[in-house]
Design a protein around this motif. Sequence first.
Motif, PDB file in Angstrom:
ATOM      1  N   THR B   8      44.003 -52.454 -12.413  1.00 39.83           N
ATOM      2  CA  THR B   8      42.862 -51.722 -12.942  1.00 39.83           C
ATOM      3  C   THR B   8      43.394 -50.671 -13.931  1.00 39.83           C
ATOM      4  OG1 THR B   8      41.567 -52.038 -10.932  1.00 39.83           O
ATOM      5  CG2 THR B   8      40.947 -50.183 -12.365  1.00 39.83           C
ATOM      6  N   ILE B   9      42.947 -50.786 -15.175  1.00 43.36           N
ATOM      7  CA  ILE B   9      43.416 -49.874 -16.215  1.00 43.36           C
ATOM      8  C   ILE B   9      42.294 -48.911 -16.584  1.00 43.36           C
ATOM      9  CG2 ILE B   9      44.388 -49.677 -18.547  1.00 43.36           C
ATOM     10  CD1 ILE B   9      45.448 -52.536 -18.257  1.00 43.36           C
ATOM     11  N   GLY B  10      42.592 -47.625 -16.543  1.00 44.68           N
ATOM     12  CA  GLY B  10      41.620 -46.612 -16.941  1.00 44.68           C
ATOM     13  C   GLY B  10      42.040 -45.966 -18.249  1.00 44.68           C
ATOM     14  N   VAL B  11      41.069 -45.661 -19.083  1.00 40.84           N
ATOM     15  CA  VAL B  11      41.376 -44.979 -20.348  1.00 40.84           C
ATOM     16  C   VAL B  11      40.574 -43.677 -20.399  1.00 40.84           C
ATOM     17  CG1 VAL B  11      41.257 -45.105 -22.868  1.00 40.84           C
ATOM     18  CG2 VAL B  11      41.946 -47.126 -21.545  1.00 40.84           C
ATOM     19  N   VAL B  12      41.280 -42.583 -20.574  1.00 47.01           N
ATOM     20  CA  VAL B  12      40.656 -41.265 -20.628  1.00 47.01           C
ATOM     21  C   VAL B  12      40.536 -40.837 -22.089  1.00 47.01           C
ATOM     22  CG1 VAL B  12      40.890 -38.830 -19.987  1.00 47.01           C
ATOM     23  CG2 VAL B  12      41.643 -40.628 -18.392  1.00 47.01           C
ATOM     24  N   GLY B  13      39.327 -40.706 -22.562  1.00 48.17           N
ATOM     25  CA  GLY B  13      39.101 -40.337 -23.963  1.00 48.17           C
ATOM     26  C   GLY B  13      38.873 -41.590 -24.785  1.00 48.17           C
ATOM     27  N   LEU B  14      37.618 -41.848 -25.136  1.00 52.83           N
ATOM     28  CA  LEU B  14      37.296 -43.086 -25.867  1.00 52.83           C
ATOM     29  C   LEU B  14      37.169 -42.793 -27.364  1.00 52.83           C
ATOM     30  CD1 LEU B  14      34.735 -44.591 -23.324  1.00 52.83           C
ATOM     31  CD2 LEU B  14      37.181 -45.085 -23.538  1.00 52.83           C
ATOM     32  N   GLY B  15      38.156 -42.117 -27.912  1.00 55.86           N
ATOM     33  CA  GLY B  15      38.162 -41.848 -29.351  1.00 55.86           C
ATOM     34  C   GLY B  15      38.801 -42.993 -30.114  1.00 55.86           C
ATOM     35  N   LEU B  16      39.375 -42.667 -31.278  1.00 56.31           N
ATOM     36  CA  LEU B  16      39.988 -43.717 -32.105  1.00 56.31           C
ATOM     37  C   LEU B  16      41.058 -44.483 -31.328  1.00 56.31           C
ATOM     38  CD1 LEU B  16      40.434 -45.067 -34.906  1.00 56.31           C
ATOM     39  CD2 LEU B  16      42.139 -43.308 -35.355  1.00 56.31           C
ATOM     40  N   ILE B  17      41.972 -43.749 -30.695  1.00 55.16           N
ATOM     41  CA  ILE B  17      43.080 -44.412 -30.004  1.00 55.16           C
ATOM     42  C   ILE B  17      42.629 -45.003 -28.664  1.00 55.16           C
ATOM     43  CG2 ILE B  17      45.384 -44.101 -29.009  1.00 55.16           C
ATOM     44  CD1 ILE B  17      45.376 -43.930 -32.062  1.00 55.16           C
ATOM     45  N   GLY B  18      41.926 -44.201 -27.853  1.00 53.98           N
ATOM     46  CA  GLY B  18      41.460 -44.688 -26.556  1.00 53.98           C
ATOM     47  C   GLY B  18      40.506 -45.869 -26.702  1.00 53.98           C
ATOM     48  N   GLY B  19      39.566 -45.757 -27.643  1.00 59.69           N
ATOM     49  CA  GLY B  19      38.632 -46.855 -27.888  1.00 59.69           C
ATOM     50  C   GLY B  19      39.364 -48.109 -28.350  1.00 59.69           C
ATOM     51  N   SER B  20      40.364 -47.927 -29.207  1.00 58.82           N
ATOM     52  CA  SER B  20      41.141 -49.082 -29.685  1.00 58.82           C
ATOM     53  C   SER B  20      41.966 -49.687 -28.553  1.00 58.82           C
ATOM     54  CB  SER B  20      42.051 -48.667 -30.847  1.00 58.82           C
ATOM     55  OG  SER B  20      41.277 -48.238 -31.953  1.00 58.82           O
ATOM     56  N   PHE B  21      42.463 -48.851 -27.639  1.00 61.72           N
ATOM     57  CA  PHE B  21      43.155 -49.374 -26.450  1.00 61.72           C
ATOM     58  C   PHE B  21      42.224 -50.293 -25.658  1.00 61.72           C
ATOM     59  CE2 PHE B  21      47.346 -48.247 -24.712  1.00 61.72           C
ATOM     60  CZ  PHE B  21      47.867 -47.519 -25.765  1.00 61.72           C
ATOM     61  N   CYS B  22      41.023 -49.805 -25.378  1.00 61.21           N
ATOM     62  CA  CYS B  22      40.063 -50.609 -24.599  1.00 61.21           C
ATOM     63  C   CYS B  22      39.766 -51.932 -25.293  1.00 61.21           C
ATOM     64  CB  CYS B  22      38.764 -49.840 -24.404  1.00 61.21           C
ATOM     65  SG  CYS B  22      38.931 -48.375 -23.368  1.00 61.21           S
ATOM     66  N   LYS B  23      39.519 -51.856 -26.606  1.00 63.24           N
ATOM     67  CA  LYS B  23      39.172 -53.073 -27.355  1.00 63.24           C
ATOM     68  C   LYS B  23      40.322 -54.060 -27.396  1.00 63.24           C
ATOM     69  CE  LYS B  23      35.515 -51.221 -30.312  1.00 63.24           C
ATOM     70  NZ  LYS B  23      34.946 -51.114 -31.658  1.00 63.24           N
ATOM     71  N   THR B  24      41.548 -53.525 -27.560  1.00 60.21           N
ATOM     72  CA  THR B  24      42.720 -54.393 -27.675  1.00 60.21           C
ATOM     73  C   THR B  24      43.058 -55.032 -26.326  1.00 60.21           C
ATOM     74  OG1 THR B  24      43.529 -52.922 -29.408  1.00 60.21           O
ATOM     75  CG2 THR B  24      45.112 -54.464 -28.475  1.00 60.21           C
ATOM     76  N   ILE B  25      42.910 -54.253 -25.239  1.00 57.71           N
ATOM     77  CA  ILE B  25      43.173 -54.783 -23.894  1.00 57.71           C
ATOM     78  C   ILE B  25      42.143 -55.865 -23.564  1.00 57.71           C
ATOM     79  CG2 ILE B  25      43.080 -54.165 -21.439  1.00 57.71           C
ATOM     80  CD1 ILE B  25      44.451 -51.473 -22.277  1.00 57.71           C
ATOM     81  N   LYS B  26      40.912 -55.601 -23.898  1.00 59.32           N
ATOM     82  CA  LYS B  26      39.834 -56.586 -23.700  1.00 59.32           C
ATOM     83  C   LYS B  26      40.154 -57.883 -24.463  1.00 59.32           C
ATOM     84  CE  LYS B  26      35.499 -57.777 -22.721  1.00 59.32           C
ATOM     85  NZ  LYS B  26      34.882 -57.725 -21.396  1.00 59.32           N
ATOM     86  N   LYS B  27      40.584 -57.711 -25.715  1.00 60.70           N
ATOM     87  CA  LYS B  27      40.831 -58.875 -26.575  1.00 60.70           C
ATOM     88  C   LYS B  27      41.998 -59.724 -26.069  1.00 60.70           C
ATOM     89  CE  LYS B  27      41.993 -59.760 -31.497  1.00 60.70           C
ATOM     90  NZ  LYS B  27      42.373 -59.026 -32.725  1.00 60.70           N
ATOM     91  N   HIS B  28      43.103 -59.068 -25.723  1.00 58.18           N
ATOM     92  CA  HIS B  28      44.323 -59.829 -25.434  1.00 58.18           C
ATOM     93  C   HIS B  28      44.558 -60.067 -23.946  1.00 58.18           C
ATOM     94  CE1 HIS B  28      45.449 -60.062 -29.567  1.00 58.18           C
ATOM     95  NE2 HIS B  28      45.526 -58.747 -29.720  1.00 58.18           N
ATOM     96  N   LEU B  29      44.011 -59.192 -23.075  1.00 54.16           N
ATOM     97  CA  LEU B  29      44.192 -59.400 -21.636  1.00 54.16           C
ATOM     98  C   LEU B  29      42.910 -59.897 -20.971  1.00 54.16           C
ATOM     99  CD1 LEU B  29      46.340 -56.799 -22.245  1.00 54.16           C
ATOM    100  CD2 LEU B  29      46.595 -57.060 -19.794  1.00 54.16           C
ATOM    101  N   GLY B  30      41.803 -59.806 -21.701  1.00 53.10           N
ATOM    102  CA  GLY B  30      40.527 -60.236 -21.133  1.00 53.10           C
ATOM    103  C   GLY B  30      39.975 -59.266 -20.095  1.00 53.10           C
TER     104      GLY B  30
END
Lengths: 286, 286
Positions: B8-30
Amino acid sequence: MANLAEKTIGVVGLGLIGGSFCKTIKKHLGTGCLGLDTDPDTVRKALDEGVIRRGISAGELGECDITVVALHPKQTIAFITEHAAHFKKGSIVMDVCGIKTEIVAAADGLLREQGVRFVGTHPMAGREFSGYAYAQDTLFDHASFIITPSEQTGQEELETVVSLAEAMRFERVVVATPEEHDRIIAFTSQLAHVVSNAYIKSPTAQYQMGFSAGSFLDLTRVAKLNEDMWTDLFMMNGEPLLYELDTIIGHLEEYRDALRAGDHEKLRQLLKQGRILKEKSLELKN
Amino acid sequence: MANLAEKTIGVVGLGLIGGSFCKTIKKHLGTGCLGLDTDPDTVRKALDEGVIRRGISAGELGECDITVVALHPKQTIAFITEHAAHFKKGSIVMDVCGIKTEIVAAADGLLREQGVRFVGTHPMAGREFSGYAYAQDTLFDHASFIITPSEQTGQEELETVVSLAEAMRFERVVVATPEEHDRIIAFTSQLAHVVSNAYIKSPTAQYQMGFSAGSFLDLTRVAKLNEDMWTDLFMMNGEPLLYELDTIIGHLEEYRDALRAGDHEKLRQLLKQGRILKEKSLELKN
């Protein structure tokens, strides 16, 4: 001026800029230029590739209605001085140098005495490589074409040069005095080359593997320059470039002093001022 | 480490970097991340777009096997200090700040006392815009991912963070000490931002219409920066950045002095040295 396609265009110096002129004129006007270069291999190559119509010697310059002298600054002055009598009377001679005051001063009166019309121009394009091998018919696609008429420049030759630039599909044609050109170019181009060249000199540069962000690559891209040509350009534009160097050094010292003093708010204000000026600059462009 | 997809991966702060982390993890790890942000609209938007699986509060951080704290430097230290006890025991907490010595010093020991494993990281990517609206699942495609383990960092948590970065398809994963990172980043990123921000301050900038060559645009691209974040980054990295500023000012003065003295050969040598160093730098990169 009459149809450009009926004019015989000669290009002196088939390097990056001259070669790209020939290729771009061929592409958009369908006209093959006459080409003059001291290297016979380059002339042969340009002929074989259909980039020029014919190789010529200096004695044949009299055939050209428009002659583009595409040489480095000192060579440009030397060539025009030496061959002033060879150009066709009433024809137009253009240069392509990155500084204009000294070139226009050296060429304009001299050629007019010979009944030749000189127009100083600066196609603002370049690459990190030089020579005919790197010439491209797309080099000027997003480039500005600066024209720097003197007080002697007539309307007809100005219009001819504008129409040539437009036919070659430069993105923008700008008219400025030679002095305005040199003052602005010291900032938008010359300073960029000096700063980029200075940037890469930090001893830390050898450790940057894997840490080279886009910002570093942007800042140092033009550090790879032709030092012979750029030294000439800088020396011929001493005052404006000195002003820009003093200005940026003064500003860098402000950030340095704020950082050294640990003055958080001062540093923030300095960065904010720059950010706002960049935003204004982006608006200016549109 | 076991399969990242089971974590379970949590991201604190959904700004440019945090939001991009979420999107990239979703894209490549599903995998959908758990997202924490102080702005409920941002959380709702990320949920609606399927970018996160669930919005969480700080009290729910205990659900995360890996927590990415994607906040600005000062906020990062404040958040980790305040919520040290909320992270899951044995879990991994990462930050994404552009400086590492001070962050690692503040977070590493503190979290280990709580049985939490901290790993400092720096995904070297950014844009001229900030906030969730600009987050992209391609932001890290050509970026380096720097990991700065401390002496306490264990092999297993290091490997987990490496595999996460690889799964997210960073172009390069580099391991360095926090001090090495900060010294090199002062040169490859921080100095670039200061120089760019200083460059645009010349009064000549307001006249650049039509004269803005690629070199000018490159040199001033990162002048548009977030002054709050960068002031913090600079102040937290004073010594290395002061060294780089003194170094480039010293070099710029050399060109300035040669130009002022009209010393053609000296200026040519200075430019040649920079050209050669840039060529070496290009080789290093390959």
